[in-house]
Enzyme design. Sequence first.
Site, PDB file in Angstrom:
ATOM      1  N   TYR A 157       0.849  -1.210   0.000  1.00  0.00           N
ATOM      2  CA  TYR A 157       0.000   0.000   0.000  1.00  0.00           C
ATOM      3  C   TYR A 157       0.878   1.251   0.000  1.00  0.00           C
ATOM      4  CZ  TYR A 157      -3.754   3.195   1.488  1.00  0.00           C
ATOM      5  OH  TYR A 157      -4.661   4.234   1.573  1.00  0.00           O
ATOM      6  N   ILE A 190      -9.073   8.069   7.719  1.00  0.00           N
ATOM      7  CA  ILE A 190     -10.411   8.632   7.531  1.00  0.00           C
ATOM      8  C   ILE A 190     -11.441   7.554   7.873  1.00  0.00           C
ATOM      9  CG2 ILE A 190     -11.964   9.774   5.883  1.00  0.00           C
ATOM     10  CD1 ILE A 190      -9.295  11.325   6.403  1.00  0.00           C
ATOM     11  N   THR A 192     -13.946   5.531   7.113  1.00  0.00           N
ATOM     12  CA  THR A 192     -14.693   4.975   5.975  1.00  0.00           C
ATOM     13  C   THR A 192     -14.722   3.451   6.107  1.00  0.00           C
ATOM     14  OG1 THR A 192     -12.842   4.485   4.522  1.00  0.00           O
ATOM     15  CG2 THR A 192     -13.628   6.769   4.514  1.00  0.00           C
TER      16      THR A 192
HETATM   17  P1  NAP Z   1     -13.851   2.746   0.638  1.00  0.00           P
HETATM   18  O1  NAP Z   1     -14.887   3.367   1.498  1.00  0.00           O
HETATM   19  O2  NAP Z   1     -13.562   1.290   0.749  1.00  0.00           O
HETATM   20  O3  NAP Z   1     -14.225   3.107  -0.881  1.00  0.00           O
HETATM   21  C1  NAP Z   1     -13.451   2.655  -1.948  1.00  0.00           C
HETATM   22  C2  NAP Z   1     -14.386   2.281  -3.093  1.00  0.00           C
HETATM   23  O4  NAP Z   1     -13.555   1.858  -4.201  1.00  0.00           O
HETATM   24  C3  NAP Z   1     -15.299   1.095  -2.732  1.00  0.00           C
HETATM   25  O5  NAP Z   1     -16.602   1.295  -3.248  1.00  0.00           O
HETATM   26  C4  NAP Z   1     -14.602  -0.059  -3.431  1.00  0.00           C
HETATM   27  O6  NAP Z   1     -15.471  -1.122  -3.730  1.00  0.00           O
HETATM   28  C5  NAP Z   1     -14.083   0.618  -4.675  1.00  0.00           C
HETATM   29  N1  NAP Z   1     -13.057  -0.160  -5.354  1.00  0.00           N
HETATM   30  C6  NAP Z   1     -12.198  -1.070  -4.816  1.00  0.00           C
HETATM   31  N2  NAP Z   1     -11.436  -1.604  -5.772  1.00  0.00           N
HETATM   32  C7  NAP Z   1     -11.828  -1.038  -6.953  1.00  0.00           C
HETATM   33  C8  NAP Z   1     -11.439  -1.208  -8.290  1.00  0.00           C
HETATM   34  N3  NAP Z   1     -10.484  -2.089  -8.627  1.00  0.00           N
HETATM   35  N4  NAP Z   1     -12.030  -0.460  -9.239  1.00  0.00           N
HETATM   36  C9  NAP Z   1     -13.007   0.423  -8.909  1.00  0.00           C
HETATM   37  N5  NAP Z   1     -13.454   0.604  -7.660  1.00  0.00           N
HETATM   38  C10 NAP Z   1     -12.861  -0.126  -6.681  1.00  0.00           C
HETATM   39  O7  NAP Z   1     -12.436   3.447   0.844  1.00  0.00           O
HETATM   40  P2  NAP Z   1     -12.022   4.970   1.156  1.00  0.00           P
HETATM   41  O8  NAP Z   1     -11.485   4.980   2.526  1.00  0.00           O
HETATM   42  O9  NAP Z   1     -13.054   5.904   0.742  1.00  0.00           O
HETATM   43  O10 NAP Z   1     -10.745   5.073   0.202  1.00  0.00           O
HETATM   44  C11 NAP Z   1     -10.758   5.813  -1.004  1.00  0.00           C
HETATM   45  C12 NAP Z   1      -9.326   6.147  -1.365  1.00  0.00           C
HETATM   46  O11 NAP Z   1      -8.750   6.934  -0.311  1.00  0.00           O
HETATM   47  C13 NAP Z   1      -8.406   4.944  -1.551  1.00  0.00           C
HETATM   48  O12 NAP Z   1      -7.537   5.193  -2.628  1.00  0.00           O
HETATM   49  C14 NAP Z   1      -7.643   4.903  -0.252  1.00  0.00           C
HETATM   50  O13 NAP Z   1      -6.387   4.286  -0.393  1.00  0.00           O
HETATM   51  C15 NAP Z   1      -7.518   6.371   0.051  1.00  0.00           C
HETATM   52  N6  NAP Z   1      -7.246   6.657   1.446  1.00  0.00           N
HETATM   53  C16 NAP Z   1      -8.097   6.238   2.427  1.00  0.00           C
HETATM   54  C17 NAP Z   1      -7.775   6.507   3.757  1.00  0.00           C
HETATM   55  C18 NAP Z   1      -8.642   6.051   4.899  1.00  0.00           C
HETATM   56  O14 NAP Z   1      -8.173   6.064   6.045  1.00  0.00           O
HETATM   57  N7  NAP Z   1      -9.904   5.661   4.671  1.00  0.00           N
HETATM   58  C19 NAP Z   1      -6.604   7.203   4.067  1.00  0.00           C
HETATM   59  C20 NAP Z   1      -5.772   7.640   3.041  1.00  0.00           C
HETATM   60  C21 NAP Z   1      -6.101   7.350   1.735  1.00  0.00           C
HETATM   61  P3  NAP Z   1     -15.516  -2.363  -2.704  1.00  0.00           P
HETATM   62  O15 NAP Z   1     -16.102  -1.829  -1.441  1.00  0.00           O
HETATM   63  O16 NAP Z   1     -16.392  -3.365  -3.405  1.00  0.00           O
HETATM   64  O17 NAP Z   1     -14.088  -2.820  -2.533  1.00  0.00           O
END
Ligand code: NAP
Length: 250
Positions: A157, A190, A192
Amino acid sequence: MSEVLINKVAFVTGGGSGIGEASAKALADAGASVAVADVDMVGADRVVEEILASGGIAKSYKLDVSDDAAVGTVIAAISKDFGGLHIAVNNAGIGGELAATGDQTPAGWRRVLSVNLDGVFYCMRHEIAEMKKSGNGSIINMASILGAVGFANSSGYVAAKHGVIGLTQTAAIEYASDGIRVNAVGPGFINTPLLAVLPADALVGIAALHPMNRLGTSEEVAALVLFLALPEASFITGGYYPVDGGYLAR
Ligand code: NAP
């Protein structure tokens, strides 16, 4: 709803949940027509329904960003459906395997790199082609604080997110003269569904790593995403902007 992004077309990957959902809604509230793309169509359809119900314009698209051909097909469909592409939020991502570097499996490494880094590259290459036709664009790549520092048991990651920042900087240099701005956002932890795999006591410990002693919200990240999409951000490109409650300042 404001009209500042009226006649602009925005594409959000992973738009069916978390940060992508909040970003899609913020862009729609600002007047953009939003293409909500996700592997999870239940989430994408729900987000689209909620945007439509609040008077916005949106459509869902099924997409796995780790499939370059599928990305090309969806971006062509969005351009046909809405008449162009101006804003792209390359946000889809997965958490990846939790294991020390020596214990990470090659399959786990490949999986997280394929979604979190390859997926951003595939999206960018098709977005850039469309944005060149539109004559302007803003690409916002979802990195992480873990694009700037390490974190135990997450080497795939962390490597992917460091890669996203390098990719962002390079494309910003290459396409500035085409009117395409490219920036990266670095959320702290975050609240989520991505963090749902972690036990509650681990989340308390993670929150304490941020000087604000809490997790962030998707809306706090979406506010930065929206700003980077606005005309007011016209001189901002090649940047990496943490939104992290002070995590990286320690
Ligand atoms: P999330 O709530 O899990 O949302 C991510 C979405 O992307 C989900 O609907 C997921 O579907 C979908 N997804 C997964 N694999 C995919 C693919 N191959 N193609 C298209 N869609 C796909 O996560 P989030 O926390 O909002 O994260 C969003 C972004 O922010 C990510 O890049 C993550 O690395 C980044 N981020 C998150 C955090 C944190 O703490 N939450 C911190 C820093 C960065 P499924 O649910 O079916 O997998």
